[in-house]
Design a protein around this motif. Structure first.
Motif, PDB file in Angstrom:
ATOM      1  N   ILE A  50       0.734  -1.097   0.104  1.00  0.00           N
ATOM      2  CA  ILE A  50       0.053   0.292   0.023  1.00  0.00           C
ATOM      3  C   ILE A  50       0.681   1.000  -0.380  1.00  0.00           C
ATOM      4  O   ILE A  50       2.260   1.535   0.560  1.00  0.00           O
ATOM      5  N   PRO A  51       0.543   2.273   0.024  1.00  0.00           N
ATOM      6  CA  PRO A  51       1.404   4.044  -0.350  1.00  0.00           C
ATOM      7  C   PRO A  51       0.776   4.486   1.387  1.00  0.00           C
ATOM      8  O   PRO A  51      -0.430   3.639   1.561  1.00  0.00           O
ATOM      9  N   ILE A  52       1.700   5.060   2.232  1.00  0.00           N
ATOM     10  CA  ILE A  52       1.501   5.135   2.641  1.00  0.00           C
ATOM     11  C   ILE A  52       2.366   7.033   2.749  1.00  0.00           C
ATOM     12  O   ILE A  52       3.114   7.167   2.008  1.00  0.00           O
ATOM     13  N   SER A  53       1.372   7.489   3.205  1.00  0.00           N
ATOM     14  CA  SER A  53       1.787   9.169   3.767  1.00  0.00           C
ATOM     15  C   SER A  53       3.590   9.382   4.865  1.00  0.00           C
ATOM     16  O   SER A  53       2.837   8.777   6.192  1.00  0.00           O
ATOM     17  N   LEU A  54       3.934  10.271   4.099  1.00  0.00           N
ATOM     18  CA  LEU A  54       5.279  10.041   5.108  1.00  0.00           C
ATOM     19  C   LEU A  54       4.997  11.360   5.152  1.00  0.00           C
ATOM     20  O   LEU A  54       5.432  12.763   4.985  1.00  0.00           O
ATOM     21  N   VAL A  55       4.154  11.931   6.673  1.00  0.00           N
ATOM     22  CA  VAL A  55       3.721  13.238   7.133  1.00  0.00           C
ATOM     23  C   VAL A  55       5.094  14.047   8.528  1.00  0.00           C
ATOM     24  O   VAL A  55       5.821  15.314   7.293  1.00  0.00           O
ATOM     25  N   VAL A 100      10.243  -1.185   1.308  1.00  0.00           N
ATOM     26  CA  VAL A 100       9.847   0.428   1.010  1.00  0.00           C
ATOM     27  C   VAL A 100       9.933  -0.013  -0.279  1.00  0.00           C
ATOM     28  O   VAL A 100      11.496   0.389  -0.574  1.00  0.00           O
ATOM     29  N   ILE A 101       9.433   0.006  -0.806  1.00  0.00           N
ATOM     30  CA  ILE A 101       9.649  -0.305  -2.866  1.00  0.00           C
ATOM     31  C   ILE A 101       9.765   1.049  -4.058  1.00  0.00           C
ATOM     32  O   ILE A 101      11.150   1.251  -3.977  1.00  0.00           O
ATOM     33  N   LYS A 102       9.255   2.239  -3.130  1.00  0.00           N
ATOM     34  CA  LYS A 102       9.286   3.077  -4.086  1.00  0.00           C
ATOM     35  C   LYS A 102       9.207   4.735  -2.792  1.00  0.00           C
ATOM     36  O   LYS A 102       8.281   4.341  -2.314  1.00  0.00           O
ATOM     37  N   ILE A 103       8.993   5.934  -3.440  1.00  0.00           N
ATOM     38  CA  ILE A 103       8.981   6.983  -2.841  1.00  0.00           C
ATOM     39  C   ILE A 103       8.766   7.726  -3.435  1.00  0.00           C
ATOM     40  O   ILE A 103       9.269   8.224  -4.679  1.00  0.00           O
ATOM     41  N   PHE A 104       8.083   8.391  -3.429  1.00  0.00           N
ATOM     42  CA  PHE A 104       7.358   9.579  -4.378  1.00  0.00           C
ATOM     43  C   PHE A 104       7.094  11.089  -3.791  1.00  0.00           C
ATOM     44  O   PHE A 104       6.775  11.284  -2.327  1.00  0.00           O
ATOM     45  N   ASP A 105       7.801  12.009  -4.536  1.00  0.00           N
ATOM     46  CA  ASP A 105       7.654  13.754  -3.766  1.00  0.00           C
ATOM     47  C   ASP A 105       6.026  14.069  -4.853  1.00  0.00           C
ATOM     48  O   ASP A 105       6.664  14.004  -5.608  1.00  0.00           O
ATOM     49  N   LEU A 106       5.855  14.511  -4.115  1.00  0.00           N
ATOM     50  CA  LEU A 106       4.209  14.501  -4.509  1.00  0.00           C
ATOM     51  C   LEU A 106       4.122  16.216  -4.854  1.00  0.00           C
ATOM     52  O   LEU A 106       4.618  17.095  -4.116  1.00  0.00           O
ATOM     53  N   PRO A 107       3.468  16.486  -6.089  1.00  0.00           N
ATOM     54  CA  PRO A 107       3.930  18.126  -6.404  1.00  0.00           C
ATOM     55  C   PRO A 107       3.442  19.307  -5.331  1.00  0.00           C
ATOM     56  O   PRO A 107       4.031  20.240  -5.038  1.00  0.00           O
ATOM     57  N   GLY A 109       4.272  19.850  -2.286  1.00  0.00           N
ATOM     58  CA  GLY A 109       5.312  19.046  -1.625  1.00  0.00           C
ATOM     59  C   GLY A 109       5.161  18.276  -0.547  1.00  0.00           C
ATOM     60  O   GLY A 109       6.483  17.558  -0.128  1.00  0.00           O
ATOM     61  N   GLY A 110       3.775  17.157  -0.792  1.00  0.00           N
ATOM     62  CA  GLY A 110       4.507  16.038   0.524  1.00  0.00           C
ATOM     63  C   GLY A 110       4.758  15.402   0.147  1.00  0.00           C
ATOM     64  O   GLY A 110       5.615  14.842  -1.198  1.00  0.00           O
ATOM     65  N   HIS A 111       5.113  13.247   0.653  1.00  0.00           N
ATOM     66  CA  HIS A 111       5.877  12.516   0.311  1.00  0.00           C
ATOM     67  C   HIS A 111       5.090  11.220   0.833  1.00  0.00           C
ATOM     68  O   HIS A 111       4.432  11.141   2.038  1.00  0.00           O
ATOM     69  N   THR A 112       4.984  10.500  -0.165  1.00  0.00           N
ATOM     70  CA  THR A 112       4.390   9.342  -0.136  1.00  0.00           C
ATOM     71  C   THR A 112       5.075   7.904  -0.395  1.00  0.00           C
ATOM     72  O   THR A 112       6.165   7.967  -0.865  1.00  0.00           O
ATOM     73  N   ALA A 113       5.248   6.993   0.563  1.00  0.00           N
ATOM     74  CA  ALA A 113       5.642   5.576   0.229  1.00  0.00           C
ATOM     75  C   ALA A 113       5.234   4.904  -0.099  1.00  0.00           C
ATOM     76  O   ALA A 113       4.161   4.404   0.356  1.00  0.00           O
ATOM     77  N   ILE A 114       5.511   3.805  -0.776  1.00  0.00           N
ATOM     78  CA  ILE A 114       4.762   2.178  -1.797  1.00  0.00           C
ATOM     79  C   ILE A 114       6.025   0.825  -0.828  1.00  0.00           C
ATOM     80  O   ILE A 114       6.879   0.930  -0.679  1.00  0.00           O
ATOM     81  N   ILE A 115       4.834   1.092   0.334  1.00  0.00           N
ATOM     82  CA  ILE A 115       5.965  -0.172   1.018  1.00  0.00           C
ATOM     83  C   ILE A 115       5.097  -1.794   0.820  1.00  0.00           C
ATOM     84  O   ILE A 115       3.891  -1.774   0.583  1.00  0.00           O
ATOM     85  N   ARG A 116       5.687  -2.791   1.255  1.00  0.00           N
ATOM     86  CA  ARG A 116       4.997  -4.078   0.869  1.00  0.00           C
ATOM     87  C   ARG A 116       5.699  -4.967   2.198  1.00  0.00           C
ATOM     88  O   ARG A 116       6.502  -4.778   2.721  1.00  0.00           O
ATOM     89  N   ALA A 117       4.570  -5.588   3.038  1.00  0.00           N
ATOM     90  CA  ALA A 117       4.469  -5.801   4.511  1.00  0.00           C
ATOM     91  C   ALA A 117       5.394  -7.418   4.318  1.00  0.00           C
ATOM     92  O   ALA A 117       4.583  -7.605   3.205  1.00  0.00           O
ATOM     93  N   ARG A 118       5.520  -7.797   5.122  1.00  0.00           N
ATOM     94  CA  ARG A 118       6.026  -8.734   5.300  1.00  0.00           C
ATOM     95  C   ARG A 118       5.343 -10.278   6.316  1.00  0.00           C
ATOM     96  O   ARG A 118       4.863 -10.418   6.354  1.00  0.00           O
ATOM     97  N   ASP A 119       6.549  -9.965   7.104  1.00  0.00           N
ATOM     98  CA  ASP A 119       6.303 -10.842   8.475  1.00  0.00           C
ATOM     99  C   ASP A 119       5.565  -9.939   9.600  1.00  0.00           C
ATOM    100  O   ASP A 119       5.858  -8.177   9.919  1.00  0.00           O
ATOM    101  N   LYS A 120       5.129 -10.343  11.241  1.00  0.00           N
ATOM    102  CA  LYS A 120       5.174  -9.326  11.986  1.00  0.00           C
ATOM    103  C   LYS A 120       5.802  -9.739  13.277  1.00  0.00           C
ATOM    104  O   LYS A 120       6.576 -11.067  12.747  1.00  0.00           O
ATOM    105  N   PHE A 121       5.358  -8.616  13.861  1.00  0.00           N
ATOM    106  CA  PHE A 121       6.775  -8.604  15.014  1.00  0.00           C
ATOM    107  C   PHE A 121       6.373  -7.826  16.483  1.00  0.00           C
ATOM    108  O   PHE A 121       5.371  -7.857  16.474  1.00  0.00           O
ATOM    109  N   HIS A 122       7.062  -8.502  17.292  1.00  0.00           N
ATOM    110  CA  HIS A 122       6.469  -8.047  18.944  1.00  0.00           C
ATOM    111  C   HIS A 122       7.778  -7.429  19.231  1.00  0.00           C
ATOM    112  O   HIS A 122       9.098  -7.595  19.333  1.00  0.00           O
TER     113      HIS A 122
END
Length: 180
Positions: A50-55, A100-107, A109-122
């Motif tokens: 999914i994409p997530i915003s990097l605020v 983190v697959i890719k990071i986009f700088d948006l017009p 000024g924001g930033h979004t990363a495409i991330i792919r989840a693997r495993d759960k952790f504690h």
């Protein structure tokens, strides 16, 4: 607002092709000092991309470290989404290791990363050192593996049935309709 302003608000921005080749993202996580990216209202499950915003600056820094180094990071939800400076103690105890697959700088000024989840952790504790550096959070973690029930496990079947019955009752109470 004139018509040209309306037209500018509805432009589609092409982000190009995104290569999601899992073989490029197979580095082992640093379980003694896993860099963490705290989210405000996001719980991520393994296998999801999914994409997530990097605020926050710290989130941008952690995501950029992961992208540049091809090392996975931890995605963990905060207990209080209003907290702008989360600490290890203010995070939930479980999260998801992600690439983190890719990071986009948006017009805007924001930033979004495409991330792919693997495993759960504690989360076990704060990390002694932080491989990502900077002001990023890092924790000592352990991978959590799914445990499959034994065949003919009567307790498991009973728990699943109880959850199903409770869910149906809650849904029925919520809006007065019967979902069974």
């Amino acid at each position: 607002m004139n018509n040209s302003d309306k037209d500018n608000n509805h432009k589609i921005i092409s982000l190009g092709q995104i290569d999601i080749d899992p073989s490029k993202f197979n580095a082992e996580p640093d379980l003694d000092a896993l860099p963490l990216l705290a989210t405000q209202n996001l719980v991520l499950f393994p296998g999801v991309t999914i994409p997530i915003s990097l605020v926050r600056i710290s989130s941008q820094f952690t995501a950029q470290y992961a992208l540049d180094s091809k090392n996975p990071i931890g995605i963990v939800c905060q207990r209080n989404p209003e907290d702008d400076a989360p600490t290890i103690e203010s995070l939930y105890d479980y999260g998801t290791i992600a690439d983190v697959i890719k990071i986009f700088d948006l017009p805007d000024g924001g930033h979004t990363a495409i991330i792919r989840a693997r495993d759960k952790f504690h989360i076990l504790d704060s990390a002694e050192n932080n491989t990502a550096g900077g002001n990023a959070l890092a924790a000592k973690v352990e991978i959590v593996k799914d445990v499959k029930p034994r065949r003919n496990d009567k307790d498991f079947v009973a728990v699943v049935q109880a959850i199903k019955n409770l869910t149906l009752r809650l849904l029925k109470d919520m809006d007065g309709r019967n979902f069974s």
